[in-house]
Design a protein around this motif. Structure first.
Motif, mmCIF file in Angstrom:
data_model
loop_
_atom_site.group_PDB
_atom_site.id
_atom_site.type_symbol
_atom_site.label_atom_id
_atom_site.label_comp_id
_atom_site.label_asym_id
_atom_site.label_seq_id
_atom_site.Cartn_x
_atom_site.Cartn_y
_atom_site.Cartn_z
ATOM 1 N N PRO A 101 -32.309 30.540 9.011
ATOM 2 C CA PRO A 101 -31.859 30.790 7.633
ATOM 3 C C PRO A 101 -30.404 30.362 7.445
ATOM 4 O O PRO A 101 -29.532 30.718 8.231
ATOM 5 N N GLY A 102 -30.159 29.581 6.405
ATOM 6 C CA GLY A 102 -28.816 29.078 6.124
ATOM 7 C C GLY A 102 -28.518 27.710 6.687
ATOM 8 O O GLY A 102 -27.497 27.110 6.342
ATOM 9 N N ASP A 103 -29.407 27.148 7.532
ATOM 10 C CA ASP A 103 -29.159 25.842 8.133
ATOM 11 C C ASP A 103 -29.490 24.709 7.152
ATOM 12 O O ASP A 103 -30.418 24.806 6.347
ATOM 13 N N VAL A 104 -28.718 23.617 7.275
ATOM 14 C CA VAL A 104 -28.937 22.394 6.507
ATOM 15 C C VAL A 104 -28.988 21.237 7.495
ATOM 16 O O VAL A 104 -28.065 21.054 8.289
ATOM 17 N N VAL A 105 -30.067 20.448 7.479
ATOM 18 C CA VAL A 105 -30.291 19.397 8.468
ATOM 19 C C VAL A 105 -30.667 18.108 7.750
ATOM 20 O O VAL A 105 -31.421 18.127 6.763
ATOM 21 N N HIS A 158 -23.469 13.613 -0.532
ATOM 22 C CA HIS A 158 -24.585 13.821 0.385
ATOM 23 C C HIS A 158 -24.636 15.295 0.777
ATOM 24 O O HIS A 158 -23.700 15.824 1.382
ATOM 25 N N LEU A 159 -25.732 15.957 0.446
ATOM 26 C CA LEU A 159 -25.846 17.396 0.688
ATOM 27 C C LEU A 159 -25.926 17.731 2.168
ATOM 28 O O LEU A 159 -25.660 18.861 2.568
ATOM 29 N N GLY A 160 -26.298 16.759 2.994
ATOM 30 C CA GLY A 160 -26.375 17.009 4.426
ATOM 31 C C GLY A 160 -25.030 16.938 5.113
ATOM 32 O O GLY A 160 -24.926 17.246 6.304
ATOM 33 N N CYS A 161 -24.000 16.516 4.399
ATOM 34 C CA CYS A 161 -22.651 16.402 4.975
ATOM 35 C C CYS A 161 -21.746 17.450 4.340
ATOM 36 O O CYS A 161 -20.981 17.154 3.415
ATOM 37 N N GLY A 162 -21.879 18.679 4.796
ATOM 38 C CA GLY A 162 -21.047 19.756 4.289
ATOM 39 C C GLY A 162 -21.721 20.665 3.295
ATOM 40 O O GLY A 162 -21.127 21.671 2.875
ATOM 41 N N GLY A 163 -22.944 20.344 2.869
ATOM 42 C CA GLY A 163 -23.663 21.242 1.983
ATOM 43 C C GLY A 163 -23.977 22.547 2.687
ATOM 44 O O GLY A 163 -24.148 22.585 3.903
ATOM 45 N N LYS A 164 -24.036 23.634 1.927
ATOM 46 C CA LYS A 164 -24.303 24.940 2.545
ATOM 47 C C LYS A 164 -25.283 25.726 1.694
ATOM 48 O O LYS A 164 -25.498 25.430 0.511
ATOM 49 N N VAL A 165 -25.885 26.732 2.307
ATOM 50 C CA VAL A 165 -26.861 27.574 1.632
ATOM 51 C C VAL A 165 -26.189 28.874 1.217
ATOM 52 O O VAL A 165 -25.509 29.522 2.019
#
Length: 351
Positions: A42-46, A78-85
């Motif tokens: 939970p909370g991970d972005v890949v 790009h949401l995979g570069c620094g995006g968070k949940v």
């Protein structure tokens, strides 16, 4: 002789046949495994590569998985570069716009006022099944036409996965299942045959295999494997070795990351048959603990089998049409079944 220089000619590596990016088979439609479930807390972005493009996977705080196209519609971050949940939303790293699980904008970033823009994220259909995270890839449809069922036995161990980086195509990997000739020649099985003719039903292709293989120091082991393909993105194979009360489930999930290059996820689960002596005298919890401890060893054994195919996959060309010989298996029928997973507006494979 002092003016002479000695040059050592080292062994030259075979050329990768489709290194230029031109490949004889396009990307297939269907379900594609992006990652094992255990890789996303939970909370991970890949970020994962898929058919030459990025996709972003994230797990909300409530545990739901979402797969989206990577770029924020606001200004393209790009949401995979620094995006968070945050809770159930994924937040853009650039201006902190938040997007809900449906892809719509949930709130604007700090300092922004006014109405929320209409454009949201592109959300791909996704499911979490068989301890893997899958996305549907293909022509946009109102509803996904089929799904991969839950196939794991709760009495067995939780699957362990490894990933192979290969220069090949999902159709070529799955063709190995029907190509029983290579099982005997390349993998050293003393016998391998189809117990019954393969059966194709829509998006599934089932192949029952009967085999005999050396298993030092115990001699030869006889077993049967029931293999089912779900499109060109997932294989479930259940092998039973009655002599030792062992059931092994192998899952193969190729992800086409670019033309003629895949990441092949290999998953293994182990079940000690509780009806077989001496296992019938042991509690189920103890049997599952033993199976869990044995799973990494069996995963290494399955991967070792696949390593024999790697140099062949990496350097072979797609023979079309193939010049088949008796004993090859129903390769032509398999290729005919595989045609359905290529978009009608793109040139698909021939048989």
């Amino acid at each position: 002789m002092s003016g002479w220089r000695h040059h050592i000619v080292r062994r030259e590596s075979p050329k990768l046949p489709y290194a230029s990016g031109e490949a004889p088979l396009p990307g297939p439609e269907g379900w594609v495994m992006l990652a094992p479930s255990t890789e996303l807390r939970p909370g991970d972005v890949v970020t994962r590569r898929l058919m030459g493009e990025d996709v972003v996977i994230y797990r909300t705080r409530a545990g739901r998985v979402r797969v989206v196209r990577p770029y924020c519609p606001h200004l393209g971050a790009h949401l995979g570069c620094g995006g968070k949940v945050e809770g159930e939303n994924i937040v853009c790293p650039f201006h902190h716009f938040a997007f809900g699980p449906d892809g719509d904008i949930a709130r604007l970033g700090p300092g922004y006022t006014g109405k929320l823009p209409r454009d949201g994220l592109t959300v791909l259909p996704s499911e979490e099944v068989n301890d893997g995270i899958f996305a549907w890839i293909g022509t946009p449809r109102a509803k996904v036409p089929w799904r991969i069922p839950s196939l794991l036995d709760a009495r067995g161990s939780r699957p362990r996965f490894t990933v192979l980086d290969l220069h090949t195509h999902p159709q070529e990997v799955f063709e190995n299942i029907v190509d029983v000739g290579h099982v005997r020649a390349l993998h050293g099985y003393t016998d391998a045959e189809h117990a019954r003719p393969p059966v194709s039903e829509g998006h599934t292709y089932s192949v029952p295999l009967r085999f005999v293989r050396p298993f030092p120091p115990f001699g030869n082991l006889r077993g049967e494997t029931e293999v089912t393909m779900y499109g060109l993105g997932f294989i479930h194979a259940r092998s039973c070795v009655p002599e030792i009360g062992l059931e092994i489930t192998v899952m193969l999930a190729p992800r086409l990351i670019e033309a003629w290059r895949i990441h092949l996820s290999v998953g293994v689960s182990v079940l000690l048959a509780p009806q077989t002596r001496p296992f019938n005298r042991l509690p189920q919890s103890f049997l599952r603990a033993i199976a869990t401890a044995a799973t990494p060893l069996n995963l290494r054994a399955v991967a070792a089998d696949l390593y024999g195919d790697v140099p062949v996959w990496n350097t072979k060309v797609y023979a079309s049409p193939p010049r088949l010989a008796a004993g090859d298996g129903p390769i032509g029928a398999y290729r005919h079944w595989a045609r359905q997973f290529y978009p009608a507006d793109r040139s698909g494979p021939d048989s």
